[in-house]
Design a protein around this motif. Sequence first.
Motif, PDB file in Angstrom:
ATOM      1  N   ARG A   6       0.894  -1.126  -0.105  1.00 32.27           N
ATOM      2  CA  ARG A   6       0.050  -0.070   0.164  1.00 32.27           C
ATOM      3  C   ARG A   6       0.962   1.228   0.037  1.00 32.27           C
ATOM      4  N   THR A   7       0.622   2.014  -1.075  1.00 36.14           N
ATOM      5  CA  THR A   7       1.766   3.291  -1.004  1.00 36.14           C
ATOM      6  C   THR A   7       0.631   4.498  -1.590  1.00 36.14           C
ATOM      7  N   ALA A   8       1.363   5.611  -1.476  1.00 39.56           N
ATOM      8  CA  ALA A   8       0.750   6.821  -1.822  1.00 39.56           C
ATOM      9  C   ALA A   8       1.895   7.778  -2.438  1.00 39.56           C
ATOM     10  N   ILE A   9       1.548   8.522  -3.305  1.00 39.33           N
ATOM     11  CA  ILE A   9       2.544   9.573  -3.842  1.00 39.33           C
ATOM     12  C   ILE A   9       2.145  10.950  -3.458  1.00 39.33           C
ATOM     13  N   ILE A  20       4.602   9.516 -12.862  1.00 40.48           N
ATOM     14  CA  ILE A  20       5.391   8.343 -12.164  1.00 40.48           C
ATOM     15  C   ILE A  20       4.271   7.359 -11.747  1.00 40.48           C
ATOM     16  N   SER A  21       2.944   7.817 -11.534  1.00 38.73           N
ATOM     17  CA  SER A  21       1.988   6.736 -10.785  1.00 38.73           C
ATOM     18  C   SER A  21       1.625   5.838 -11.986  1.00 38.73           C
ATOM     19  N   LYS A  22       1.589   6.327 -13.210  1.00 40.58           N
ATOM     20  CA  LYS A  22       1.186   5.567 -14.226  1.00 40.58           C
ATOM     21  C   LYS A  22       2.548   4.476 -14.387  1.00 40.58           C
ATOM     22  N   ARG A  23       3.676   5.030 -14.137  1.00 48.70           N
ATOM     23  CA  ARG A  23       4.836   3.808 -14.768  1.00 48.70           C
ATOM     24  C   ARG A  23       4.763   2.927 -13.250  1.00 48.70           C
ATOM     25  N   ILE A  24       4.482   3.351 -12.226  1.00 49.38           N
ATOM     26  CA  ILE A  24       4.233   2.372 -11.108  1.00 49.38           C
ATOM     27  C   ILE A  24       3.443   1.294 -11.459  1.00 49.38           C
ATOM     28  N   ALA A  25       1.977   1.865 -11.717  1.00 46.94           N
ATOM     29  CA  ALA A  25       1.251   0.838 -12.114  1.00 46.94           C
ATOM     30  C   ALA A  25       1.492   0.060 -13.033  1.00 46.94           C
ATOM     31  N   GLN A  26       2.229   0.242 -14.175  1.00 49.44           N
ATOM     32  CA  GLN A  26       2.380  -0.577 -15.154  1.00 49.44           C
ATOM     33  C   GLN A  26       3.599  -1.588 -14.671  1.00 49.44           C
ATOM     34  N   HIS A  82      -5.853  -6.385  -2.384  1.00 50.69           N
ATOM     35  CA  HIS A  82      -5.115  -5.705  -3.619  1.00 50.69           C
ATOM     36  C   HIS A  82      -4.010  -4.714  -3.252  1.00 50.69           C
ATOM     37  N   SER A  83      -3.057  -4.750  -3.807  1.00 47.99           N
ATOM     38  CA  SER A  83      -1.979  -3.734  -3.728  1.00 47.99           C
ATOM     39  C   SER A  83      -2.627  -2.237  -4.217  1.00 47.99           C
ATOM     40  N   TRP A  84      -2.272  -1.158  -3.707  1.00 56.58           N
ATOM     41  CA  TRP A  84      -2.815  -0.090  -4.216  1.00 56.58           C
ATOM     42  C   TRP A  84      -1.744   0.959  -4.231  1.00 56.58           C
ATOM     43  N   LEU A  85      -2.080   1.968  -5.133  1.00 52.77           N
ATOM     44  CA  LEU A  85      -1.249   3.330  -5.250  1.00 52.77           C
ATOM     45  C   LEU A  85      -2.055   4.593  -5.144  1.00 52.77           C
ATOM     46  N   LEU A  86      -2.305   5.367  -4.106  1.00 54.14           N
ATOM     47  CA  LEU A  86      -3.000   6.442  -4.115  1.00 54.14           C
ATOM     48  C   LEU A  86      -2.233   7.723  -4.608  1.00 54.14           C
ATOM     49  N   ASP A  87      -2.845   8.490  -5.450  1.00 56.84           N
ATOM     50  CA  ASP A  87      -2.472   9.789  -5.739  1.00 56.84           C
ATOM     51  C   ASP A  87      -3.307  11.012  -5.676  1.00 56.84           C
ATOM     52  N   ASP A 217      12.289  11.258 -15.701  1.00 55.17           N
ATOM     53  CA  ASP A 217      13.177  10.343 -16.347  1.00 55.17           C
ATOM     54  C   ASP A 217      14.202   9.971 -15.212  1.00 55.17           C
ATOM     55  N   ARG A 218      14.693  11.078 -14.707  1.00 56.79           N
ATOM     56  CA  ARG A 218      16.028  10.774 -13.734  1.00 56.79           C
ATOM     57  C   ARG A 218      15.651  10.290 -12.450  1.00 56.79           C
ATOM     58  N   ILE A 219      14.524  10.637 -12.111  1.00 58.55           N
ATOM     59  CA  ILE A 219      13.897  10.520 -10.708  1.00 58.55           C
ATOM     60  C   ILE A 219      13.498   8.772 -10.780  1.00 58.55           C
ATOM     61  N   TRP A 220      12.947   8.529 -12.027  1.00 52.43           N
ATOM     62  CA  TRP A 220      12.186   7.343 -11.983  1.00 52.43           C
ATOM     63  C   TRP A 220      12.974   6.035 -11.567  1.00 52.43           C
ATOM     64  N   PRO A 221      14.348   5.949 -12.090  1.00 54.19           N
ATOM     65  CA  PRO A 221      15.052   4.781 -11.635  1.00 54.19           C
ATOM     66  C   PRO A 221      15.115   4.584 -10.004  1.00 54.19           C
ATOM     67  N   TYR A 222      15.277   5.747  -9.304  1.00 51.50           N
ATOM     68  CA  TYR A 222      15.442   5.535  -7.942  1.00 51.50           C
ATOM     69  C   TYR A 222      14.206   4.903  -7.429  1.00 51.50           C
ATOM     70  N   ILE A 223      13.006   5.500  -7.860  1.00 49.72           N
ATOM     71  CA  ILE A 223      11.646   5.117  -7.291  1.00 49.72           C
ATOM     72  C   ILE A 223      11.450   3.707  -7.696  1.00 49.72           C
ATOM     73  N   SER A 224      11.769   3.316  -9.073  1.00 49.95           N
ATOM     74  CA  SER A 224      11.769   1.752  -9.342  1.00 49.95           C
ATOM     75  C   SER A 224      12.435   0.894  -8.526  1.00 49.95           C
TER      76      SER A 224
END
Length: 245
Positions: A6-9, A20-26, A82-87, A217-224
């Motif tokens: 369970r996560t939130a941004i 970023i949420s779209k990328r996380i969900a994918q 379910h796992s979820w992400l809140l935005d 695009d630079r932040i995303w690899p760290y989040i991933s």
Amino acid sequence: MAKLFRTAIMGPPGSGKGTISKRIAQNVGLQYLSSGHFLREGIAANTDAGVLVKGYVERSMLVPDHLMSRLMLPRLEQLTGHSWLLDGFPRTIAQAKALNDICQMDLVISLNIPFETLRERVSDRWIHPASGRVYNMGFNPPQVQGRDDVTGEPLIQHADDRPEALQARLRHYKDVAKPVMNLYKKSVLLSNAEAASKPLGSLSQGILYQFSGTDTDRIWPYISSLLSTKISTQPLDTCQPSAQA
Ligand SMILES: Nc1nc2c(ncn2[C@H]2C[C@H](O)[C@@H](COP(=O)(O)OP(=O)(O)OP(=O)(O)O)O2)c(=O)[nH]1
Ligand SMILES: Nc1ncnc2c1ncn2[C@@H]1O[C@H](COP(=O)(O)OP(=O)(O)O)[C@@H](O)[C@H]1O
């Protein structure tokens, strides 16, 4: 029992939460719930909830906390298992407390993006009002200029994305988000009894991760990479209220 996550941004307007949420969900395959999108769907469908929130959303005012929690929490309870992400939720400390009462989150991502970057991004932002789909003329332009990729309908620019309006929204975001971030920030180890006897505002959970920069695009690899670590070490669990509940 499955591993649930369970996560939130969080982040100011234009910080890239939706992108970023779209990328996380994918990548992670969790359920993505954007409060703004959820509210706009209700408004478009003219549901009881939609009628209640319409005036606030149209004037870009925060929907009152009690109403917001009444709408979002049952939606989350439907996602048990379910796992979820809140935005966009929780946005205030009252909403964060209400969420804590039903569920302990595993991770909160906060985006810290310089004002000048936000200003450039939002002035280039176009949206499809019915769906909330967001385009940026440089970063992710629509296939046909000025038209939504899915419906072909015209895109619009939000009055709120003007620089003066953005500055005010940013100030407001900082005021409202600070106590929420403090709640999620530091780690304190408390027994349930200790936690129950303390005022909620004095508790914090050590699950906040902040990312700073000017490029998604630079932040995303760290989040991933953070997500991979967190998800692989996540204990088997179901959604439980946090110690404060
Ligand atoms: N040039 C550039 N544009 C970006 C970058 N990341 C996202 N964008 C664009 C996409 C959008 O047009 C705009 C804002 O991104 P989002 O809509 O994902 O932001 P957010 O959901 O935080 O905004 P909101 O709370 O809905 O106002 O900036 C980036 O790294 N560079
Ligand atoms: N957690 C929330 N609490 C109160 N109002 C909310 C919340 N989430 C969304 N809203 C309402 O929906 C609108 C659109 O939200 P959103 O799509 O996140 O965009 P914005 O970044 O412009 O706030 C907000 O202006 C507000 O009226």
